[in-house]
Design a protein around this motif. Structure first.
Motif, PDB file in Angstrom:
ATOM      1  N   ALA A 100       0.836  -1.215   0.000  1.00 58.22           N
ATOM      2  CA  ALA A 100       0.000   0.000   0.000  1.00 58.22           C
ATOM      3  C   ALA A 100       0.864   1.256   0.000  1.00 58.22           C
ATOM      4  CB  ALA A 100      -0.945  -0.012   1.200  1.00 58.22           C
ATOM      5  N   HIS A 101       1.971   1.215   0.724  1.00 54.93           N
ATOM      6  CA  HIS A 101       2.896   2.352   0.764  1.00 54.93           C
ATOM      7  C   HIS A 101       3.503   2.596  -0.622  1.00 54.93           C
ATOM      8  CE1 HIS A 101       6.530   4.334   2.962  1.00 54.93           C
ATOM      9  NE2 HIS A 101       5.658   5.229   2.583  1.00 54.93           N
ATOM     10  N   ILE A 102       3.857   1.534  -1.318  1.00 57.66           N
ATOM     11  CA  ILE A 102       4.394   1.664  -2.673  1.00 57.66           C
ATOM     12  C   ILE A 102       3.336   2.237  -3.611  1.00 57.66           C
ATOM     13  CG2 ILE A 102       5.226   0.360  -4.680  1.00 57.66           C
ATOM     14  CD1 ILE A 102       6.552  -1.558  -2.516  1.00 57.66           C
ATOM     15  N   LEU A 103       2.116   1.743  -3.513  1.00 53.30           N
ATOM     16  CA  LEU A 103       1.023   2.280  -4.338  1.00 53.30           C
ATOM     17  C   LEU A 103       0.838   3.771  -4.071  1.00 53.30           C
ATOM     18  CD1 LEU A 103      -1.532  -0.641  -3.931  1.00 53.30           C
ATOM     19  CD2 LEU A 103      -0.272  -0.050  -6.023  1.00 53.30           C
ATOM     20  N   GLN A 104       0.976   4.160  -2.818  1.00 54.25           N
ATOM     21  CA  GLN A 104       0.879   5.566  -2.437  1.00 54.25           C
ATOM     22  C   GLN A 104       1.983   6.380  -3.134  1.00 54.25           C
ATOM     23  OE1 GLN A 104       2.059   6.619   1.652  1.00 54.25           O
ATOM     24  NE2 GLN A 104      -0.091   7.187   1.946  1.00 54.25           N
ATOM     25  N   TRP A 105       3.197   5.864  -3.104  1.00 56.52           N
ATOM     26  CA  TRP A 105       4.317   6.556  -3.743  1.00 56.52           C
ATOM     27  C   TRP A 105       4.108   6.658  -5.255  1.00 56.52           C
ATOM     28  CZ3 TRP A 105       9.954   7.073  -2.322  1.00 56.52           C
ATOM     29  CH2 TRP A 105      10.097   7.395  -0.974  1.00 56.52           C
ATOM     30  N   GLN A 106       3.417   5.691  -5.837  1.00 60.27           N
ATOM     31  CA  GLN A 106       3.136   5.729  -7.265  1.00 60.27           C
ATOM     32  C   GLN A 106       2.017   6.719  -7.593  1.00 60.27           C
ATOM     33  OE1 GLN A 106       2.435   1.484  -8.086  1.00 60.27           O
ATOM     34  NE2 GLN A 106       4.302   1.522  -9.349  1.00 60.27           N
ATOM     35  N   GLY A 107       1.400   7.271  -6.570  1.00 60.32           N
ATOM     36  CA  GLY A 107       0.293   8.192  -6.781  1.00 60.32           C
ATOM     37  C   GLY A 107      -1.029   7.491  -6.993  1.00 60.32           C
ATOM     38  N   ASN A 108      -1.069   6.182  -6.746  1.00 60.30           N
ATOM     39  CA  ASN A 108      -2.301   5.410  -6.907  1.00 60.30           C
ATOM     40  C   ASN A 108      -3.047   5.419  -5.563  1.00 60.30           C
ATOM     41  OD1 ASN A 108      -4.324   3.618  -7.500  1.00 60.30           O
ATOM     42  ND2 ASN A 108      -2.989   2.246  -8.663  1.00 60.30           N
ATOM     43  N   PHE A 109      -3.579   6.598  -5.239  1.00 57.85           N
ATOM     44  CA  PHE A 109      -4.184   6.799  -3.929  1.00 57.85           C
ATOM     45  C   PHE A 109      -5.489   6.035  -3.757  1.00 57.85           C
ATOM     46  CE2 PHE A 109      -1.617  10.659  -4.709  1.00 57.85           C
ATOM     47  CZ  PHE A 109      -0.657  10.414  -3.740  1.00 57.85           C
ATOM     48  N   LEU A 110      -6.220   5.817  -4.828  1.00 56.96           N
ATOM     49  CA  LEU A 110      -7.465   5.055  -4.737  1.00 56.96           C
ATOM     50  C   LEU A 110      -7.178   3.647  -4.207  1.00 56.96           C
ATOM     51  CD1 LEU A 110     -10.527   5.126  -5.277  1.00 56.96           C
ATOM     52  CD2 LEU A 110     -10.036   4.226  -7.548  1.00 56.96           C
ATOM     53  N   LYS A 111      -6.204   2.961  -4.829  1.00 57.00           N
ATOM     54  CA  LYS A 111      -5.868   1.601  -4.403  1.00 57.00           C
ATOM     55  C   LYS A 111      -5.180   1.587  -3.044  1.00 57.00           C
ATOM     56  CE  LYS A 111      -5.552  -0.806  -8.818  1.00 57.00           C
ATOM     57  NZ  LYS A 111      -4.681  -1.547  -9.737  1.00 57.00           N
ATOM     58  N   SER A 112      -4.255   2.520  -2.820  1.00 60.00           N
ATOM     59  CA  SER A 112      -3.534   2.509  -1.544  1.00 60.00           C
ATOM     60  C   SER A 112      -4.482   2.827  -0.388  1.00 60.00           C
ATOM     61  CB  SER A 112      -2.348   3.475  -1.554  1.00 60.00           C
ATOM     62  OG  SER A 112      -2.761   4.822  -1.603  1.00 60.00           O
ATOM     63  N   ASN A 113      -5.358   3.797  -0.546  1.00 66.18           N
ATOM     64  CA  ASN A 113      -6.295   4.136   0.525  1.00 66.18           C
ATOM     65  C   ASN A 113      -7.266   2.996   0.801  1.00 66.18           C
ATOM     66  OD1 ASN A 113      -5.111   6.625   0.885  1.00 66.18           O
ATOM     67  ND2 ASN A 113      -6.643   7.745  -0.300  1.00 66.18           N
ATOM     68  N   ARG A 114      -7.704   2.328  -0.260  1.00 71.03           N
ATOM     69  CA  ARG A 114      -8.608   1.188  -0.074  1.00 71.03           C
ATOM     70  C   ARG A 114      -7.897   0.075   0.701  1.00 71.03           C
ATOM     71  NH1 ARG A 114     -10.682   0.243  -5.131  1.00 71.03           N
ATOM     72  NH2 ARG A 114      -8.870  -0.985  -5.684  1.00 71.03           N
ATOM     73  N   LEU A 115      -6.652  -0.231   0.322  1.00 73.00           N
ATOM     74  CA  LEU A 115      -5.896  -1.274   1.012  1.00 73.00           C
ATOM     75  C   LEU A 115      -5.608  -0.881   2.458  1.00 73.00           C
ATOM     76  CD1 LEU A 115      -4.536  -4.020   1.032  1.00 73.00           C
ATOM     77  CD2 LEU A 115      -2.581  -3.003  -0.169  1.00 73.00           C
ATOM     78  N   PHE A 116      -5.194   0.363   2.686  1.00 73.02           N
ATOM     79  CA  PHE A 116      -4.974   0.815   4.067  1.00 73.02           C
ATOM     80  C   PHE A 116      -6.262   0.709   4.882  1.00 73.02           C
ATOM     81  CE2 PHE A 116      -1.158   3.493   2.672  1.00 73.02           C
ATOM     82  CZ  PHE A 116      -0.243   2.708   3.343  1.00 73.02           C
ATOM     83  N   GLY A 117      -7.394   1.077   4.283  1.00 65.37           N
ATOM     84  CA  GLY A 117      -8.678   0.980   4.987  1.00 65.37           C
ATOM     85  C   GLY A 117      -9.016  -0.458   5.355  1.00 65.37           C
ATOM     86  N   GLU A 118      -8.789  -1.382   4.424  1.00 68.34           N
ATOM     87  CA  GLU A 118      -9.036  -2.798   4.702  1.00 68.34           C
ATOM     88  C   GLU A 118      -8.117  -3.299   5.821  1.00 68.34           C
ATOM     89  OE1 GLU A 118      -8.414  -4.661   0.909  1.00 68.34           O
ATOM     90  OE2 GLU A 118     -10.264  -3.844   0.057  1.00 68.34           O
ATOM     91  N   LEU A 119      -6.877  -2.829   5.811  1.00 73.05           N
ATOM     92  CA  LEU A 119      -5.915  -3.243   6.841  1.00 73.05           C
ATOM     93  C   LEU A 119      -6.312  -2.711   8.213  1.00 73.05           C
ATOM     94  CD1 LEU A 119      -2.666  -2.784   4.763  1.00 73.05           C
ATOM     95  CD2 LEU A 119      -3.547  -4.952   5.660  1.00 73.05           C
ATOM     96  N   ILE A 120      -6.807  -1.494   8.274  1.00 67.64           N
ATOM     97  CA  ILE A 120      -7.255  -0.932   9.552  1.00 67.64           C
ATOM     98  C   ILE A 120      -8.414  -1.750  10.103  1.00 67.64           C
ATOM     99  CG2 ILE A 120      -8.408   1.068  10.608  1.00 67.64           C
ATOM    100  CD1 ILE A 120      -6.618   2.799   8.679  1.00 67.64           C
TER     101      ILE A 120
END
Length: 128
Positions: free
Chosen positions: A89-109
């Motif tokens: 998710a952190h890598i996706l965030q760095w790639q600017g893919n915030f939709l996927k990274s935020n969704r994954l972070f939300g699922e992890l929380i």
């Protein structure tokens, strides 16, 4: 393992690019010989982090996807899977893919709030 510094935006980067490149090269050379699933996942996580720090985000993403796949294929423990997913998710965030990274972070929380033994990982997720 990696010596890092933080910039004014709290984004981490290598304290010494040359040293980080050496570590990553060494990890890459070891990868083919690591076949035990848990050890391979840990290695892939370390290697993916190194590639992220060096800016090779596509390689980093592919390594972490492999780590997550191994966790799921071999039903590895939930903490190992969660760690790999946080790094992905952190890598996706760095790639600017915030939709996927935020969704994954939300699922992890949500997982950390519902799974016994994952509570300590919640702050690690928020950190990223």
């Amino acid at each position: 393992m990696y010596k890092i510094l933080f910039d004014e935006n709290l984004r981490d980067h290598p304290a010494d690019i040359s040293a980080t490149e050496i570590i990553v090269k060494d990890l890459e050379s070891q990868l083919p010989s690591i076949t035990q699933p848990l050890e391979r996942v840990k290695h892939l996580c370390d290697l993916g982090t190194g590639h992220r720090l060096l800016g090779d985000l596509e390689r980093a993403k592919n390594l972490l996807k492999e780590a997550v796949d191994i966790c799921e294929t071999f039903s590895l423990d939930i903490k190992t899977l969660t760690r790999a997913q946080i790094i992905l998710a952190h890598i996706l965030q760095w790639q600017g893919n915030f939709l996927k990274s935020n969704r994954l972070f939300g699922e992890l929380i949500i997982s950390c709030e519902s799974e016994i033994g994952l509570g300590s990982m919640k702050s690690f997720i928020y950190q990223h």
